[in-house]
Every structure is written in structure tokens, then in C-alpha cells.
Motif scaffolding. Sequence first.
Motif, short mmCIF file in Angstrom:
data_model
loop_
_atom_site.label_atom_id
_atom_site.label_comp_id
_atom_site.label_asym_id
_atom_site.label_seq_id
_atom_site.Cartn_x
_atom_site.Cartn_y
_atom_site.Cartn_z
N PHE A 61 8.08 -7.54 3.53
CA PHE A 61 7.31 -7.17 2.36
C PHE A 61 8.51 -6.79 1.41
N ILE A 62 7.25 -6.01 0.55
CA ILE A 62 7.67 -5.01 -1.01
C ILE A 62 6.14 -4.54 -1.31
N ASN A 63 5.87 -3.06 -0.91
CA ASN A 63 5.02 -1.85 -0.83
C ASN A 63 5.48 -1.46 -2.54
N THR A 64 4.40 -1.72 -3.72
CA THR A 64 4.88 -1.55 -4.94
C THR A 64 4.00 -0.11 -5.05
N HIS A 65 3.41 1.08 -4.20
CA HIS A 65 3.15 1.91 -4.02
C HIS A 65 3.18 3.24 -3.61
N GLU A 66 4.26 3.71 -3.42
CA GLU A 66 4.34 4.94 -1.90
C GLU A 66 4.10 5.78 -2.29
N HIS A 67 3.63 6.81 -1.70
CA HIS A 67 3.91 8.17 -1.17
C HIS A 67 4.83 8.72 0.66
N ILE A 68 6.18 9.10 0.17
CA ILE A 68 7.02 9.61 0.73
C ILE A 68 6.32 10.71 1.31
N TYR A 69 6.36 11.60 0.22
CA TYR A 69 5.94 13.10 0.42
C TYR A 69 4.98 13.14 1.20
N SER A 70 3.48 11.98 1.64
CA SER A 70 2.32 12.26 2.58
C SER A 70 2.97 12.04 3.74
N ALA A 71 4.57 12.27 4.12
CA ALA A 71 4.93 10.75 5.08
C ALA A 71 4.41 12.24 6.45
N LEU A 72 4.45 13.60 6.76
CA LEU A 72 4.55 14.33 7.31
C LEU A 72 2.96 15.01 7.76
N ALA A 73 2.31 14.47 6.72
CA ALA A 73 1.18 14.87 7.02
C ALA A 73 -0.39 14.91 8.31
N ARG A 74 0.38 13.19 8.63
CA ARG A 74 0.20 12.95 9.90
C ARG A 74 -0.14 13.95 11.00
N GLY A 75 -2.19 14.15 11.61
CA GLY A 75 -2.98 15.02 12.62
C GLY A 75 -2.23 16.67 12.16
N LEU A 76 -2.23 16.91 10.46
CA LEU A 76 -1.78 18.01 10.05
C LEU A 76 -3.20 18.70 9.42
N SER A 77 -3.93 20.00 10.55
CA SER A 77 -4.92 20.73 10.06
C SER A 77 -5.26 21.58 8.54
N ILE A 78 -5.58 21.70 8.18
CA ILE A 78 -5.73 23.14 7.07
C ILE A 78 -6.26 23.79 7.23
N LYS A 79 -5.60 25.24 7.32
CA LYS A 79 -7.17 26.24 7.33
C LYS A 79 -8.20 26.23 5.71
N GLY A 80 -9.20 25.96 6.14
CA GLY A 80 -10.41 26.43 4.91
C GLY A 80 -10.55 25.05 4.68
N TYR A 81 -9.39 24.09 4.79
CA TYR A 81 -10.18 22.15 4.12
C TYR A 81 -11.13 22.09 4.43
N ALA A 82 -11.83 21.56 3.59
CA ALA A 82 -13.38 21.08 3.21
C ALA A 82 -13.81 20.73 2.01
N PRO A 83 -13.20 19.30 1.16
CA PRO A 83 -12.65 18.78 0.30
C PRO A 83 -14.13 18.18 -0.33
N ASN A 84 -14.58 18.69 -1.65
CA ASN A 84 -16.06 17.96 -1.84
C ASN A 84 -15.38 17.49 -3.47
N GLY A 85 -14.99 15.98 -3.18
CA GLY A 85 -14.72 15.22 -4.50
C GLY A 85 -13.09 15.45 -4.42
N PHE A 86 -12.83 14.69 -5.08
CA PHE A 86 -11.32 14.08 -5.01
C PHE A 86 -10.05 14.76 -5.50
N LEU A 87 -10.58 15.90 -7.07
CA LEU A 87 -9.50 16.93 -7.10
C LEU A 87 -9.23 17.96 -6.40
N GLU A 88 -10.51 18.63 -4.88
CA GLU A 88 -10.70 19.23 -4.02
C GLU A 88 -9.41 18.54 -3.47
N ILE A 89 -9.90 17.39 -3.08
CA ILE A 89 -8.78 16.71 -1.52
C ILE A 89 -7.53 17.04 -2.41
N LEU A 90 -6.62 16.70 -3.74
CA LEU A 90 -5.28 16.90 -4.53
C LEU A 90 -5.29 17.90 -4.04
#
Length: 443
Positions: A61-90
Motif C-alpha cells: 500500500f501507499i499512503n498519500t497523507h500521513e502525520h508522523i508527528y502525531s504518533a506519540l499522541a495515542r493515550g495522551l491526556s492533556i490537562k484542560g483539553y476539552a475542545p469545541n470545534g476544529f481550531l480548538e482541536i488544533l
Amino acid sequence: MFLIGNGRLFTRDEKNSFFENGAVVWTDNTIVEVGDFETLKKKYADAEFIDAKGGVIHPAFINTHEHIYSALARGLSIKGYAPNGFLEILDGLWWTIDRNLDNDLTKLSAEATYLECIKNGVTTIFDHHASFGEISGSLFAIEEAARDFGVRSVLCYEISDRDGKEKAHAAIKENVDFAKHALSLKDDFIKGMMGMHASFTISDETMELCRKEKPKEIGYHIHVAEDILDLHRCLKEHGKRIVDRLYDWDVLGEKTLLAHCIYVNPHEMDLIRDTNTMVVHNPESNMGNACGCPPTMEIVHKGILTGLGTDGYTHDMIESWKVANILHKHHLVDPGAAWAEVPEMLFQGNARIANRYFEKKLGVLEKGAAADIIITDYIPPTPMNAGNLNGHMLFGMNGRSVVTTVGNGKVLMKNRELQGIDEERCLAKIREGAARLEKKING
């Protein structure tokens, strides 16, 4: 010389050939011959044999859009993170992570990603990187991991003004330095692009500098209209739609890849098509971020070269195929939608996109093509042939059906065991890095 055989082989070439008991032979990184197993086993009796055990032999397979920098996010909990909308997710999650990445953590992120790619039969990726905690040298750190793990890669850095001009300029320099380095290589394994985050975080001044500094041989890799916010800001601040703005800055073209394209209209689609620009669809990410469903079926029907990516949400291309298939059926209220379009994106589209950067033919099993091959353990419970393969893959397989992965002629995984990589040691290092990242973020 190697020979994989004793399995149902599908070439995915123009003839879409099927061998009930097929084999593929390769030497170095190039396929020598594809055909009947018994015939090729006699012809290449000295080749090292890998037994498919009745499973499916298929192009990797070929993947034409990856984000390596996100790999360590699995299971990560950030204090106070409760997004309301895409910009707050970013800002609350992804930009928080990338602001805390140094080059050591970036390399560990790449190792985690490449490990998952191999396990899911992915041997070529287009990555879109961000690590505003340490910009200089970050793409070179990823290249080290790509070579260690044997996954062919097109790399770029996400240029953005979100953290100020100094970092935007550093991001441009990292792109240019790496792109020139990649252009100097002769191995057709690592390539560079000019990465940009999105229209709404890039000023005209930075657009002008990107245009001035970009090597002419490469294109851009940019998120386009992923959220309605991107479109609204472009209309308000520039008085035009996003694709028109990109056209005015000479961003569009045959080497440029536009990710998402959710909020584009027919005029913009025509502009993308007429400039021979590429698009990549990322269904799971769009749904997970509640950004909306892009008009992907219309984009494909316009004749735009369209691929399928994961946006780092997963590394399983079959999973993304499954999601895209039901997303567009649901959105269009049409059970006939997406049957043909999504596999076309995954197999033909991604291969054509990749071959705008790599010289050796990808995505097919045929003489002269790259030796990128997978074996799955899927044994069909019903008749299987070239005409119904997609149905078998869609409803009977997932990425972890892959048991053996060959990338660029190198056996990367055999019978679900990584080759040349100490997986246990690698994962221990990655977990240590993820813990360090969490500590940096949460204190």
C-alpha cells in the motif's frame, strides 16, 4: 533473488491479472517476473522462497497523507483539553504536541509510524511534518528512521505563521534544505516537498517567501479547506476562495498535493483539474474532527487525480477504504456511491501520485516495477477472482491481515515478525519518549 509464491496473486496493473496459484520474483529492488508459481519456481530454482501459504499476494500500500508527528499522541491526556470545534482541536492537541517535539522525539514518532506502516503493509508514505519545538534537522531525523525501517517517503515541513515569523522562516529553510538534499540523492527512496499548513495560518508575506525559495522541481503539500474556518478567513482576509488564493500564489500544479478539500466549490474543482493538481481524501480524520464530508465523488468524477490518505488517524489503508466507502454512501444517501471510486483512489490514484515523485513504477506487480509486495493470511470462503477482489478485501481483510511485507526489495516483515528491527526494544524506547512528551506538556 527472492520468490514469493503459493498464493492467489493480483497484479493491480493495467491488465489486472489474477493467478490462482501465482508467484512474483525480484532481485535487488526490482520485480523480474510475475506468473504461475510452479513455472517460476522451476525457472528460478535458486531464488530464496517465501511461502504465501495460500494467502493473497498483492502490491504493498501507499499512503498519500500521513502525520508522523502525531504518533506519540495515542493515550495522551492533556490537562484542560476539552475542545469545541476544529481550531480548538488544533491548538489544544496537535499544536501543543508539535510545540513540544524535539528531534529525538520526532525520530521516535517516525519509528512508531514506520513500524505500524510495515505491520499494515504500507511501504510508501507522503508525510506532512510539524515540530515547532525543534524545526531545524527534523526532516533529516525522519529520513534516518525511514532508512532504518525501509519505508519509502516523501517528506516536508508544515510552514505556518501561527508561532511567529522567525519560526515560519525556519520552517521554510528546513523544507528547502531537505528538498535540495533529497534532489541530490540517487536512490529514488527519499523525496522532498514544500510543506504548508493551511491558508488561514499563512500570510501573504510567507506565501511570497515560499514561492521565492521553493526549488522548481518540487510541489507543495498543504491542507485545503479542511474546516469551514479556513474558507471563511480566506474570504474575509483576502476576498477570494482558498483555491483561487493558492492559484494566485503559484501553489497549484502537477507536483502539488492538496489534502482534504472539504469546502471547495465546482469552480475550484475545475481550477484544480485544469492545473493538474493532486488531491488526497482522509475520511476518518474528517469524521473524527467533525469537519464535514468532502465532495470527493464529484472531485473524482471531475477527472482530478485523487488519492486516499489517513492523516495520521490510522496506518491501515484498508480501514480507511472501509470508512470512505460507507461515509459517502451515508452522506449522499446512495448505496451505489463509492464502490468504484474509493479503490480507484487507493490503488490507481495513490500509485499515480507517488510516481509523480518516484521514478520506479509503484503500486503494481509487473516486470520492472518496484518490489513492494505484501502477503495476507486471507483465505477466501467464496470464489475469488480479479473481478471480485475488491469485495473480498473490503469485507474480509484489514491491515493486520498482512503477514509479510516487502518494501523496495527488502523483506521488512516475515510471518508477522519484523526483520532487522528489535520490536520490543523499539517499542520500549517509543514508550519512554511518549512519557517524556506527556511530562513536557502537563508538567
